[in-house]
Design an enzyme around this catalytic site. Sequence first.
Site, PDB file in Angstrom:
ATOM      1  N   SER A 302       6.396  52.646  17.989  1.00 12.16           N
ATOM      2  CA  SER A 302       5.482  53.669  17.484  1.00 12.16           C
ATOM      3  C   SER A 302       5.622  54.987  18.255  1.00 12.16           C
ATOM      4  O   SER A 302       6.645  55.652  18.176  1.00 12.16           O
ATOM      5  CB  SER A 302       4.060  53.112  17.554  1.00 12.16           C
ATOM      6  OG  SER A 302       3.163  53.930  16.879  1.00 12.16           O
ATOM      7  N   ASP A 313      17.596  62.782  19.594  1.00 15.51           N
ATOM      8  CA  ASP A 313      18.124  63.620  18.517  1.00 15.51           C
ATOM      9  C   ASP A 313      18.362  65.057  18.953  1.00 15.51           C
ATOM     10  O   ASP A 313      19.215  65.753  18.382  1.00 15.51           O
ATOM     11  CB  ASP A 313      17.165  63.604  17.324  1.00 15.51           C
ATOM     12  CG  ASP A 313      17.247  62.304  16.545  1.00 15.51           C
ATOM     13  OD1 ASP A 313      17.940  61.376  17.019  1.00 15.51           O
ATOM     14  OD2 ASP A 313      16.613  62.190  15.478  1.00 15.51           O
ATOM     15  N   LYS A 327       8.959  50.822  14.314  1.00 18.27           N
ATOM     16  CA  LYS A 327       7.735  51.103  13.551  1.00 18.27           C
ATOM     17  C   LYS A 327       7.717  52.578  13.178  1.00 18.27           C
ATOM     18  O   LYS A 327       7.574  53.441  14.047  1.00 18.27           O
ATOM     19  CB  LYS A 327       6.481  50.764  14.348  1.00 18.27           C
ATOM     20  CG  LYS A 327       5.199  51.080  13.567  1.00 18.27           C
ATOM     21  CD  LYS A 327       3.960  50.851  14.403  1.00 18.27           C
ATOM     22  CE  LYS A 327       2.710  51.111  13.577  1.00 18.27           C
ATOM     23  NZ  LYS A 327       2.532  52.534  13.229  1.00 18.27           N
TER      24      LYS A 327
END
Length: 522
Positions: A302, A313, A327
């Site tokens: 999460s 990223d 999740k």
Amino acid sequence: MDMQDIENKYNKLIIRIPVFLGLALALGIGIGFMISIPRKNTVSEQSSKITEVLSLIQNNYVDSLGLDSTANFAIQKMLQNLDPHSSYFPSDDAPLAKSQLETDFEGVGIEYEWVKDTLFVLYPAKNGPADKAGVLAGDKVIAINNENLAANTTQNTLFKKLRGKKGTSVELTILRGKNIQKISVIRDKIRSYSVYAYAINSEIGFIKVSKFAEKTDLEFTEALKKLVEKDKVKKIIIDLRDNGGGFMDRATKIADEFLEAGNMIVYTKGKHKRYDQEYLATKGGIFEKGDVVLLIDEGSASASEILAGALQDNDRAILIGRRSYGKGLVQVPFELSDGAEMRLTVSKYYSPSGRCIQRDYKNGKPYDKNLVERYKNGELLHEDSIHYDSKQVFKTKKGKKVYGGGGISPDYFIPLDTTDLSTSILNLMRENKLREHASLFAKNNKKILIEMGLDKFDKGWQIEINTFRNIVGNISMNTTQSDYLKLYYKSYLAKVLWGNEAQIQIRNTQDKAVLKALEVLK
């Protein structure tokens, strides 16, 4: 290795997932929304049908039953049919669910573990109510207010017995060694922490985030500032292993400290535009330039995955460990009129490269057994056993391939340490002999050990071999297992004496992921 042992090993994590991950994004997204539920004919018709069924059951069913429990069961099953993270908490259970991410509360101030029919005190908060009353780490609570604890005592029952208003008292019946005594504890305000940090050396700082609670971002900022300004570190290791998530905005605020202004942190997409949001980095991050390593594993979920995805990223961190939980669904809490709470999935979140990391939950496999399945498939032990979705390939800012559809994958793989999964070691842990002895040893030798100091203790203290053998008995173990148990004892002893940060510092000296991080940061 017995698969039942594997199930037992991950039992706490598996149990925690529905409760803790249900909180993971809910409040971070949901604060500020006033939701009005549209009344359409189809909803009205189905509502009438449900009312009709409940009425028929109440008036005609052969046995007596509680209508509340029947309705609660029906709601839970209805939400389970949607996705694994939409959830419902009846009014009796809602306070416990909400408490998972509280920072300030009123109670007795003990960290505990529930073992069979006994509440085992892991650590009384320093200068907290239990500590002041004389409760010690290693004590066993066998009764509360003269009511004996039993094997079927629930976490909710324990929560209600121990929590209470400041100034009220609770009587604990303690088993300490072979002696039973009663200790009266006056409840008070308690502060719990989710961030622990220290300087590993003059160059590298370490920050452990256990969950994303109410004040985690503030704790993290304070810890990071201390490491940078006082300890003068140039590189940071962030540990998100076994962090099941929490408030989303705490994760985005932490990510903001490492990213330059304008960089995407995370974005969400839902059925309605009101659930579509973008989170961008702002100016003035504390650590926008230094090297960062982030540790993750199958228990990182999460909000942990939001932070990991944002830094990976944007090419701001090297990730070490194992593939995260996966999740990527966002819940919003709806409080019902009777105090119950429903958390409904309203959107999905996406990392800056555009990937949704939610793993498949429509493949017919038991969703909550995923960790056991990963072990069976070899993924937790062998990097080449990991299978990526070739249809979900994305690229970071600098062009590195990353994958969606099932968690965040690290740049460097560290296999699961199975030392503590053997039957003999698990049985020894269940008996709590190591922690009991360490607690008594700390009590009897506190002055000498405190004067020694943590650094000297870390570098020079070891449990005596005869003492160790007397504790573990005649169980068969190899050198690796023996070293593991000795480190476990030493780290727990450090926790009793100096707190959680000391325990983490001792454990890190032999932690393969931390050692790999130090190698990468050289």
